[in-house]
Design an enzyme around this catalytic site. Structure first.
Site, PDB file in Angstrom:
ATOM      1  N   GLY A  36      63.382  48.101  47.351  1.00  0.00           N
ATOM      2  CA  GLY A  36      63.455  48.158  48.799  1.00  0.00           C
ATOM      3  C   GLY A  36      62.486  47.236  49.517  1.00  0.00           C
ATOM      4  O   GLY A  36      62.700  46.867  50.671  1.00  0.00           O
ATOM      5  N   ARG A  37      61.403  46.859  48.856  1.00  0.00           N
ATOM      6  CA  ARG A  37      60.433  45.942  49.459  1.00  0.00           C
ATOM      7  C   ARG A  37      61.056  44.567  49.646  1.00  0.00           C
ATOM      8  O   ARG A  37      62.007  44.223  48.947  1.00  0.00           O
ATOM      9  CB  ARG A  37      59.295  45.732  48.442  1.00  0.00           C
ATOM     10  CG  ARG A  37      57.994  46.283  48.807  1.00  0.00           C
ATOM     11  CD  ARG A  37      57.047  45.946  47.660  1.00  0.00           C
ATOM     12  NE  ARG A  37      56.378  47.116  47.173  1.00  0.00           N
ATOM     13  CZ  ARG A  37      55.275  47.617  47.707  1.00  0.00           C
ATOM     14  NH1 ARG A  37      54.712  47.023  48.726  1.00  0.00           N
ATOM     15  NH2 ARG A  37      54.735  48.701  47.213  1.00  0.00           N
ATOM     16  N   GLY A  41      57.781  42.929  42.442  1.00  0.00           N
ATOM     17  CA  GLY A  41      56.427  43.048  41.879  1.00  0.00           C
ATOM     18  C   GLY A  41      55.717  44.357  42.202  1.00  0.00           C
ATOM     19  O   GLY A  41      54.648  44.627  41.667  1.00  0.00           O
ATOM     20  N   THR A  43      53.734  47.658  43.831  1.00  0.00           N
ATOM     21  CA  THR A  43      52.376  47.839  44.349  1.00  0.00           C
ATOM     22  C   THR A  43      51.461  46.765  43.760  1.00  0.00           C
ATOM     23  O   THR A  43      50.678  46.132  44.471  1.00  0.00           O
ATOM     24  CB  THR A  43      51.843  49.233  43.923  1.00  0.00           C
ATOM     25  OG1 THR A  43      52.744  50.225  44.389  1.00  0.00           O
ATOM     26  CG2 THR A  43      50.465  49.495  44.472  1.00  0.00           C
ATOM     27  N   ASP A 313      53.974  54.728  37.117  1.00  0.00           N
ATOM     28  CA  ASP A 313      53.150  55.665  37.896  1.00  0.00           C
ATOM     29  C   ASP A 313      53.886  56.950  38.226  1.00  0.00           C
ATOM     30  O   ASP A 313      53.249  57.954  38.566  1.00  0.00           O
ATOM     31  CB  ASP A 313      52.727  55.019  39.231  1.00  0.00           C
ATOM     32  CG  ASP A 313      51.536  54.087  39.080  1.00  0.00           C
ATOM     33  OD1 ASP A 313      51.151  53.793  37.941  1.00  0.00           O
ATOM     34  OD2 ASP A 313      51.007  53.644  40.125  1.00  0.00           O
ATOM     35  N   HIS A 449      29.302  32.916  18.542  1.00  0.00           N
ATOM     36  CA  HIS A 449      27.999  32.934  19.212  1.00  0.00           C
ATOM     37  C   HIS A 449      27.873  31.693  20.096  1.00  0.00           C
ATOM     38  O   HIS A 449      28.266  30.608  19.677  1.00  0.00           O
ATOM     39  CB  HIS A 449      26.876  32.920  18.165  1.00  0.00           C
ATOM     40  CG  HIS A 449      25.517  32.795  18.778  1.00  0.00           C
ATOM     41  ND1 HIS A 449      24.877  33.850  19.383  1.00  0.00           N
ATOM     42  CD2 HIS A 449      24.692  31.706  18.917  1.00  0.00           C
ATOM     43  CE1 HIS A 449      23.704  33.440  19.845  1.00  0.00           C
ATOM     44  NE2 HIS A 449      23.576  32.152  19.577  1.00  0.00           N
TER      45      HIS A 449
HETATM   46  C1  LIG Z   1      44.471  48.408  45.529  1.00  0.00           C
HETATM   47  C2  LIG Z   1      45.017  48.656  44.145  1.00  0.00           C
HETATM   48  C3  LIG Z   1      44.495  47.964  43.076  1.00  0.00           C
HETATM   49  C4  LIG Z   1      45.004  48.165  41.799  1.00  0.00           C
HETATM   50  N1  LIG Z   1      44.466  47.451  40.773  1.00  0.00           N
HETATM   51  C5  LIG Z   1      44.941  47.625  39.534  1.00  0.00           C
HETATM   52  C6  LIG Z   1      44.439  46.848  38.458  1.00  0.00           C
HETATM   53  O1  LIG Z   1      43.577  45.998  38.641  1.00  0.00           O
HETATM   54  N2  LIG Z   1      44.950  47.057  37.227  1.00  0.00           N
HETATM   55  C7  LIG Z   1      45.916  47.995  36.999  1.00  0.00           C
HETATM   56  O2  LIG Z   1      46.338  48.151  35.854  1.00  0.00           O
HETATM   57  N3  LIG Z   1      46.418  48.744  37.994  1.00  0.00           N
HETATM   58  C8  LIG Z   1      45.965  48.573  39.256  1.00  0.00           C
HETATM   59  N4  LIG Z   1      46.504  49.289  40.275  1.00  0.00           N
HETATM   60  C9  LIG Z   1      47.569  50.267  39.959  1.00  0.00           C
HETATM   61  C10 LIG Z   1      48.908  49.555  39.773  1.00  0.00           C
HETATM   62  O3  LIG Z   1      49.220  48.824  40.933  1.00  0.00           O
HETATM   63  C11 LIG Z   1      50.002  50.557  39.461  1.00  0.00           C
HETATM   64  O4  LIG Z   1      49.621  51.345  38.364  1.00  0.00           O
HETATM   65  C12 LIG Z   1      51.304  49.858  39.117  1.00  0.00           C
HETATM   66  O5  LIG Z   1      51.725  49.038  40.179  1.00  0.00           O
HETATM   67  C13 LIG Z   1      52.387  50.885  38.786  1.00  0.00           C
HETATM   68  O6  LIG Z   1      53.563  50.229  38.488  1.00  0.00           O
HETATM   69  P1  LIG Z   1      54.979  50.901  38.717  1.00  0.00           P
HETATM   70  O7  LIG Z   1      55.991  49.891  38.291  1.00  0.00           O
HETATM   71  O8  LIG Z   1      55.023  52.230  38.102  1.00  0.00           O
HETATM   72  O9  LIG Z   1      55.103  51.166  40.290  1.00  0.00           O
HETATM   73  P2  LIG Z   1      54.839  50.287  41.581  1.00  0.00           P
HETATM   74  O10 LIG Z   1      54.097  49.056  41.288  1.00  0.00           O
HETATM   75  O11 LIG Z   1      54.306  51.214  42.605  1.00  0.00           O
HETATM   76  O12 LIG Z   1      56.292  49.806  42.002  1.00  0.00           O
HETATM   77  C14 LIG Z   1      57.284  50.692  42.386  1.00  0.00           C
HETATM   78  C15 LIG Z   1      58.275  49.943  43.263  1.00  0.00           C
HETATM   79  O13 LIG Z   1      59.380  50.794  43.486  1.00  0.00           O
HETATM   80  C16 LIG Z   1      59.864  50.598  44.789  1.00  0.00           C
HETATM   81  N5  LIG Z   1      60.628  51.789  45.162  1.00  0.00           N
HETATM   82  C17 LIG Z   1      60.167  53.049  45.384  1.00  0.00           C
HETATM   83  N6  LIG Z   1      61.198  53.876  45.635  1.00  0.00           N
HETATM   84  C18 LIG Z   1      62.315  53.126  45.564  1.00  0.00           C
HETATM   85  C19 LIG Z   1      63.695  53.407  45.715  1.00  0.00           C
HETATM   86  N7  LIG Z   1      64.110  54.630  45.982  1.00  0.00           N
HETATM   87  N8  LIG Z   1      64.570  52.386  45.594  1.00  0.00           N
HETATM   88  C20 LIG Z   1      64.141  51.119  45.323  1.00  0.00           C
HETATM   89  N9  LIG Z   1      62.849  50.792  45.160  1.00  0.00           N
HETATM   90  C21 LIG Z   1      61.967  51.791  45.273  1.00  0.00           C
HETATM   91  C22 LIG Z   1      58.599  50.408  45.618  1.00  0.00           C
HETATM   92  O14 LIG Z   1      58.922  49.690  46.795  1.00  0.00           O
HETATM   93  C23 LIG Z   1      57.732  49.603  44.651  1.00  0.00           C
HETATM   94  O15 LIG Z   1      57.861  48.226  44.890  1.00  0.00           O
HETATM   95  C24 LIG Z   1      46.047  49.094  41.580  1.00  0.00           C
HETATM   96  C25 LIG Z   1      46.593  49.791  42.663  1.00  0.00           C
HETATM   97  C26 LIG Z   1      46.091  49.575  43.928  1.00  0.00           C
HETATM   98  C27 LIG Z   1      46.694  50.310  45.082  1.00  0.00           C
END
Ligand SMILES: Cc1cc2nc3c(=O)[nH]c(=O)nc-3n(C[C@H](O)[C@H](O)[C@H](O)COP(=O)(O)OP(=O)(O)OC[C@H]3O[C@@H](n4cnc5c(N)ncnc54)[C@H](O)[C@@H]3O)c2cc1C
Length: 470
Positions: A36-37, A41, A43, A313, A449
């Site tokens: 939806g974003r 990529g 979060t 997540d 080293h």
């Molecule tokens: C500030 C910050 C810093 C971070 N730094 C790190 C780091 O350095 N290292 C690390 O390992 N982790 C880090 N994280 C955590 C990491 O971003 C998440 O663990 C990771 O992005 C999770 O991946 P994901 O694919 O499960 O979900 P997300 O990356 O959250 O992606 C989920 C996607 O699903 C989409 N979505 C949701 N519902 C729907 C729907 N119904 N239909 C279509 N699309 C949908 C959302 O728009 C989103 O784009 C950080 C998080 C934050 C907030």
């Protein structure tokens, strides 16, 4: 494929979802990914790992120049902050990497279904008014910021913000209060402290970095204090009022007692993240969530409903991008009939501060508890970075490496590191643990080293009481 539109339809294009989609397509499955974003990529690439690291890296340079670290090496500079340019390079990094995922989708023939997906049945979803059926659906919808009752985030006003707002502040705050002493709060607090803000971290627990090894938590607290951060531990925030361009927070001791107030130019609410399942209409698919709002799966990432899988997540486990990616690969491989496995006991975690903080496996406390509470069943070797020649030469004396091993088998149970390149060093420990290494295996592995990684070898040698340089 009869009347199915896709073999695999992934919901969400974060590191879990986009990686799962690419791997599924690589394995010859007809694949789509709903997002939806406006950019791919998730979060991680848009508002998480990547933009935060862009600001951390840039602010590290600023502080090295402004704070005297460069002068210590004979380089005298007087830096001037161009914050719009610093934000510009952050946005460039995000644009380049999110565009890169779009390119990879095209290259691997993954269809991007633009819009938010909602279940209409066990094998069907609707995205932007169009219906799709898929043999397999992977839920990879990620997580969002957990709200704090009484402290309302408004990123547009820029006074009380979440992590997304804290990445984009238009000016350096005079006083920033970070609610929550976890990874995200400490990273973003570090960015603004380096650029000139006074930073106060308010944490409910008695120590920062919950979940990490006890020694690491204590040492990290000392280091951040030395850098100028203030900490109010065992303290809860019970309310916030925005008065013009400032916020006034009400704080109380966690155990109860008299309230006090704290004024801030910016308040960062970073008390954790919660899974995104709200808009999915899970009931139409026959799915429910657990008490923490997560979707439960088995070891293969299958949910309770046949043909529906979940990763990242939105499922239990650490909320980390690399964990989501590995689950994405394993899940796609399982769908394709291969054997996809993630070893959840060996997921490294990193705090990208200065120095970095990293760990993999058990903390000492967990290792002792697992051994039945007997301290003697666990052996620990520690080596200070102060005694590592490279760290000393580089003027980076803070931190240590700690290796935790089983007293009988010598198998490594956990490794914890505070060192400038700890996030890079921890990969070696993770690989060693994945191969079932003993502390002796690490101690007898030749390390180049002078490198910071020699501290891992020395800590492993210290498990048997025989490090060389201390
Ligand atoms: C500030 C910050 C810093 C971070 N730094 C790190 C780091 O350095 N290292 C690390 O390992 N982790 C880090 N994280 C955590 C990491 O971003 C998440 O663990 C990771 O992005 C999770 O991946 P994901 O694919 O499960 O979900 P997300 O990356 O959250 O992606 C989920 C996607 O699903 C989409 N979505 C949701 N519902 C729907 C729907 N119904 N239909 C279509 N699309 C949908 C959302 O728009 C989103 O784009 C950080 C998080 C934050 C907030």
């Amino acid at each position: 494929m009869a009347d199915y539109d896709y073999d695999v339809l992934v919901i969400g294009a974060g590191p879990g979802g986009y990686v799962a989609a690419i791997r599924a397509a690589q394995l010859g499955l007809k694949t789509a990914c709903a997002e939806g974003r406006e950019t791919l990529g998730g979060t991680c690439l848009n508002v998480g790992c990547i933009p935060s690291k862009a600001m951390l890296h840039a602010s590290e340079y600023f502080e090295a120049a402004a704070g005297g670290a460069m002068a210590a090496m004979g380089i005298k500079v007087k830096p001037e902050l161009d914050l719009p340019a610093m934000h510009g390079q952050r946005k460039d990094a995000v644009k380049g990497l999110t565009g890169g995922i779009e390119f990879l989708f095209k290259k691997n023939k993954v269809d991007w279904l633009k819009g938010y997906a909602q279940f209409t049945g066990k094998d069907s979803v609707e995205v932007a008014g169009k219906a799709y059926r898929a043999k397999n659906i992977i839920i990879a919808t990620g997580s969002s910021v957990t709200p704090l009752p009484g402290v309302e985030v408004d990123n547009d006003k820029g006074v009380i913000v979440d992590s997304t707002g804290a990445l984009e502040l238009a000016k350096v705050p005079g006083h920033m209060v970070v609610i929550g002493g976890g990874v995200i709060g400490l990273e973003l607090g570090s960015v603004w402290r380096r650029l000139g803000a006074k930073v106060t971290v308010v944490e409910f627990l008695d120590q920062i970095l919950p979940g990490m090894d006890g020694d690491v938590r204590k040492e990290a607290n000392k280091i951040f204090k030395k850098q100028g951060m203030d900490f109010k531990l065992k303290t809860k925030v019970t309310g916030a009022e925005v008065k013009g361009k400032k916020a006034v927070l009400t704080l109380e001791p966690a155990a109860g007692g008299d309230a006090e107030t704290l004024e801030a130019d910016v308040v960062l609410v970073s008390i954790g993240r919660r899974p995104n399942t709200g808009g999915l209409a899970l009931d139409k698919a026959g799915l429910t969530t657990n008490q923490r709002g997560q979707i439960e799966t088995d070891h293969d990432f299958r949910t309770a409903v046949d043909g529906i899988w979940a990763i990242g997540d939105v499922v239990p486990g650490p909320m980390l991008a690399h964990k989501a990616e590995d689950e994405g690969i394993a899940c796609a491989e399982n769908i394709a009939g291969l054997t996809g496995i993630v070893n959840h006991d060996v997921i490294p975690s990193v705090v990208y501060t200065w120095p970095e903080i990293a760990g993999v496996g058990l903390t000492e406390e967990q290792a002792v508890e697992k051994a039945g509470g007997e301290k003697g069943d666990v052996k620990v070797g520690k080596f200070p970075m102060l005694a590592n020649s490279r760290a000393k030469t580089n003027h980076e004396p803070d931190g240590f490496v700690k290796v935790i091993a089983d007293a009988k088998s010598d198998r490594v149970l956990g490794v914890w590191i505070i060192a400038v390149p700890a996030g890079t060093m921890i990969a070696q420990a993770a690989q060693a643990m994945e191969f079932g290494a003993t502390s002796e295996d690490i101690a007898y592995t030749c390390h180049a080293h002078p490198t910071h990684s020699e501290a891992i070898k020395e800590a492993a040698m210290a498990v048997t009481g025989k490090p060389i340089h201390i």
